[in-house]
Design a protein around this motif. Structure first.
Motif, PDB file in Angstrom:
ATOM      1  N   ARG A  17       0.831  -1.208   0.000  1.00 54.34           N
ATOM      2  CA  ARG A  17       0.000   0.000   0.000  1.00 54.34           C
ATOM      3  C   ARG A  17       0.867   1.260   0.000  1.00 54.34           C
ATOM      4  N   GLY A  18       1.914   1.245   0.832  1.00 50.51           N
ATOM      5  CA  GLY A  18       2.821   2.403   0.876  1.00 50.51           C
ATOM      6  C   GLY A  18       3.511   2.621  -0.464  1.00 50.51           C
ATOM      7  N   GLY A  19       3.968   1.538  -1.083  1.00 50.47           N
ATOM      8  CA  GLY A  19       4.604   1.647  -2.395  1.00 50.47           C
ATOM      9  C   GLY A  19       3.655   2.190  -3.446  1.00 50.47           C
ATOM     10  N   CYS A  20       2.417   1.719  -3.436  1.00 47.79           N
ATOM     11  CA  CYS A  20       1.413   2.212  -4.387  1.00 47.79           C
ATOM     12  C   CYS A  20       1.113   3.689  -4.158  1.00 47.79           C
ATOM     13  N   THR A  21       1.025   4.091  -2.898  1.00 53.50           N
ATOM     14  CA  THR A  21       0.770   5.500  -2.571  1.00 53.50           C
ATOM     15  C   THR A  21       1.911   6.381  -3.064  1.00 53.50           C
ATOM     16  N   ILE A  22       3.144   5.954  -2.842  1.00 55.14           N
ATOM     17  CA  ILE A  22       4.305   6.713  -3.314  1.00 55.14           C
ATOM     18  C   ILE A  22       4.301   6.797  -4.835  1.00 55.14           C
ATOM     19  N   PHE A  25       1.614   9.267  -5.951  1.00 48.90           N
ATOM     20  CA  PHE A  25       2.043  10.626  -5.621  1.00 48.90           C
ATOM     21  C   PHE A  25       3.103  11.107  -6.611  1.00 48.90           C
ATOM     22  N   GLN A  26       4.116  10.264  -6.918  1.00 49.41           N
ATOM     23  CA  GLN A  26       5.186  10.656  -7.848  1.00 49.41           C
ATOM     24  C   GLN A  26       4.654  10.802  -9.271  1.00 49.41           C
ATOM     25  N   SER A  27       3.678  10.012  -9.662  1.00 50.01           N
ATOM     26  CA  SER A  27       3.140  10.081 -11.022  1.00 50.01           C
ATOM     27  C   SER A  27       2.214  11.268 -11.219  1.00 50.01           C
ATOM     28  N   THR A  28       1.575  11.726 -10.132  1.00 48.03           N
ATOM     29  CA  THR A  28       0.533  12.736 -10.253  1.00 48.03           C
ATOM     30  C   THR A  28       0.934  14.117  -9.755  1.00 48.03           C
ATOM     31  N   PHE A  29       1.711  14.203  -8.686  1.00 46.72           N
ATOM     32  CA  PHE A  29       1.960  15.488  -8.046  1.00 46.72           C
ATOM     33  C   PHE A  29       3.414  15.946  -8.127  1.00 46.72           C
ATOM     34  N   ILE A  30       4.282  15.318  -7.386  1.00 45.49           N
ATOM     35  CA  ILE A  30       5.691  15.710  -7.310  1.00 45.49           C
ATOM     36  C   ILE A  30       6.558  14.481  -7.537  1.00 45.49           C
ATOM     37  N   GLU A  31       7.524  14.599  -8.449  1.00 43.54           N
ATOM     38  CA  GLU A  31       8.477  13.516  -8.668  1.00 43.54           C
ATOM     39  C   GLU A  31       9.809  13.903  -8.041  1.00 43.54           C
ATOM     40  N   PHE A  32      10.449  12.981  -7.396  1.00 46.33           N
ATOM     41  CA  PHE A  32      11.745  13.178  -6.756  1.00 46.33           C
ATOM     42  C   PHE A  32      12.732  12.276  -7.484  1.00 46.33           C
ATOM     43  N   THR A  33      13.677  12.860  -8.218  1.00 43.58           N
ATOM     44  CA  THR A  33      14.568  12.060  -9.046  1.00 43.58           C
ATOM     45  C   THR A  33      15.987  12.610  -9.049  1.00 43.58           C
ATOM     46  N   GLU A  34      16.951  11.721  -9.256  1.00 43.72           N
ATOM     47  CA  GLU A  34      18.366  12.098  -9.270  1.00 43.72           C
ATOM     48  C   GLU A  34      18.750  12.692 -10.621  1.00 43.72           C
ATOM     49  N   THR A  35      19.669  13.651 -10.577  1.00 47.60           N
ATOM     50  CA  THR A  35      20.234  14.211 -11.807  1.00 47.60           C
ATOM     51  C   THR A  35      21.726  13.909 -11.841  1.00 47.60           C
ATOM     52  N   ARG A  36      22.243  13.748 -13.052  1.00 44.46           N
ATOM     53  CA  ARG A  36      23.673  13.516 -13.246  1.00 44.46           C
ATOM     54  C   ARG A  36      24.123  14.274 -14.479  1.00 44.46           C
ATOM     55  N   GLY A  37      25.333  14.786 -14.440  1.00 43.94           N
ATOM     56  CA  GLY A  37      25.900  15.466 -15.589  1.00 43.94           C
ATOM     57  C   GLY A  37      26.173  16.929 -15.304  1.00 43.94           C
ATOM     58  N   GLU A  38      27.016  17.503 -16.128  1.00 43.86           N
ATOM     59  CA  GLU A  38      27.480  18.873 -15.919  1.00 43.86           C
ATOM     60  C   GLU A  38      26.672  19.922 -16.679  1.00 43.86           C
ATOM     61  N   SER A  39      25.649  19.526 -17.407  1.00 46.61           N
ATOM     62  CA  SER A  39      24.960  20.470 -18.288  1.00 46.61           C
ATOM     63  C   SER A  39      24.236  21.597 -17.558  1.00 46.61           C
ATOM     64  N   MET A  40      23.836  21.392 -16.309  1.00 46.89           N
ATOM     65  CA  MET A  40      23.077  22.428 -15.593  1.00 46.89           C
ATOM     66  C   MET A  40      23.878  23.095 -14.474  1.00 46.89           C
ATOM     67  N   LEU A  41      25.209  22.918 -14.476  1.00 44.02           N
ATOM     68  CA  LEU A  41      26.047  23.640 -13.509  1.00 44.02           C
ATOM     69  C   LEU A  41      25.924  25.130 -13.758  1.00 44.02           C
ATOM     70  N   PRO A  42      25.847  25.996 -12.819  1.00 42.81           N
ATOM     71  CA  PRO A  42      25.891  25.813 -11.373  1.00 42.81           C
ATOM     72  C   PRO A  42      24.511  25.616 -10.726  1.00 42.81           C
ATOM     73  N   THR A  43      23.442  25.615 -11.507  1.00 48.37           N
ATOM     74  CA  THR A  43      22.099  25.472 -10.931  1.00 48.37           C
ATOM     75  C   THR A  43      21.923  24.124 -10.240  1.00 48.37           C
ATOM     76  N   LEU A  44      22.350  23.057 -10.904  1.00 49.56           N
ATOM     77  CA  LEU A  44      22.281  21.713 -10.344  1.00 49.56           C
ATOM     78  C   LEU A  44      23.686  21.125 -10.301  1.00 49.56           C
ATOM     79  N   ASN A  45      23.972  20.344  -9.267  1.00 51.70           N
ATOM     80  CA  ASN A  45      25.275  19.704  -9.151  1.00 51.70           C
ATOM     81  C   ASN A  45      25.413  18.590 -10.180  1.00 51.70           C
ATOM     82  N   SER A  46      26.655  18.211 -10.478  1.00 52.69           N
ATOM     83  CA  SER A  46      26.880  17.173 -11.473  1.00 52.69           C
ATOM     84  C   SER A  46      26.620  15.765 -10.933  1.00 52.69           C
ATOM     85  N   ALA A  47      26.562  15.600  -9.617  1.00 51.62           N
ATOM     86  CA  ALA A  47      26.287  14.283  -9.026  1.00 51.62           C
ATOM     87  C   ALA A  47      25.623  14.459  -7.662  1.00 51.62           C
TER      88      ALA A  47
END
Length: 185
Positions: A17-22, A25-47
């Motif tokens: 149930r908890g997994g389904c709720t998460i 929530f991620q599909s509909t409202f807010i997604e929390f995901t990792e970014t990698r790479g230097e393309s958005m420096l300095p706004t986002l870190n490379s790792a």
């Protein structure tokens, strides 16, 4: 034995149930995901930088020039990219002159071209995106404008996991991602 099976079943039910709720929530409202790479420096870190992507803005809804977005990469839909919108539908964009011949044979018309300048008009239903670190970014300059249907959300915040999360009552690493575009018109 029967009590331990019931307990295990109950715990497993709560985990599912908890997994389904998460997931919802991620599909509909807010997604929390990792970014990698230097393309958005300095706004986002490379790792080790994780972004919060607001799903209200998916498919390009209510986006403005200067917003940072998460989108599917047009050349590889299994990958996601984080970029800043630098051109909206109908805008005339200066294509980076160092990327000669990328638009030869492309179906989109180049509006004006000479040996130093190439311009393209962003088609209806598309946006032009670039990384903040232009020297290390694969973006619209290499794969052209992207359809609004590929936009998965707007980046509203990021968490830097290179820093401790909590220290002496202060939350570290969390920051809002602002639209720093200034309209000079």
């Amino acid at each position: 034995m029967l009590d331990s099976v019931k307990t295990f079943t109950k715990i497993l039910s709560y985990i599912i149930r908890g997994g389904c709720t998460i997931h919802v929530f991620q599909s509909t409202f807010i997604e929390f995901t990792e970014t990698r790479g230097e393309s958005m420096l300095p706004t986002l870190n490379s790792a080790n930088d994780f972004v919060f992507s607001d799903k209200h803005y998916r498919n390009g809804r209510d986006l403005k020039i200067g917003d940072c977005i998460v989108a599917l990469k047009p050349t590889d839909p299994d990958q996601r990219v984080c970029k800043r919108i630098t051109g909206m539908p109908g805008d005339l964009i200066l294509i980076d002159p160092s990327l000669k011949n990328y638009y030869n044979g492309n179906k989109q018309e180049i509006e004006f071209e000479d040996s130093f300048n190439k311009y393209i008009r962003v088609p209806k239903g598309h946006v032009w995106v670039t990384g903040d670190n232009l020297a290390h970014s694969l973006d619209s300059r290499s794969y052209n404008s992207i359809p609004l249907g590929l936009v998965k959300g707007k980046i509203i915040a990021a968490n830097d996991f290179n820093k401790p999360f909590w220290e002496n009552g202060v939350i570290y690493g969390f920051r809002k991602i602002e639209n720093n575009y200034v309209d000079e018109a």
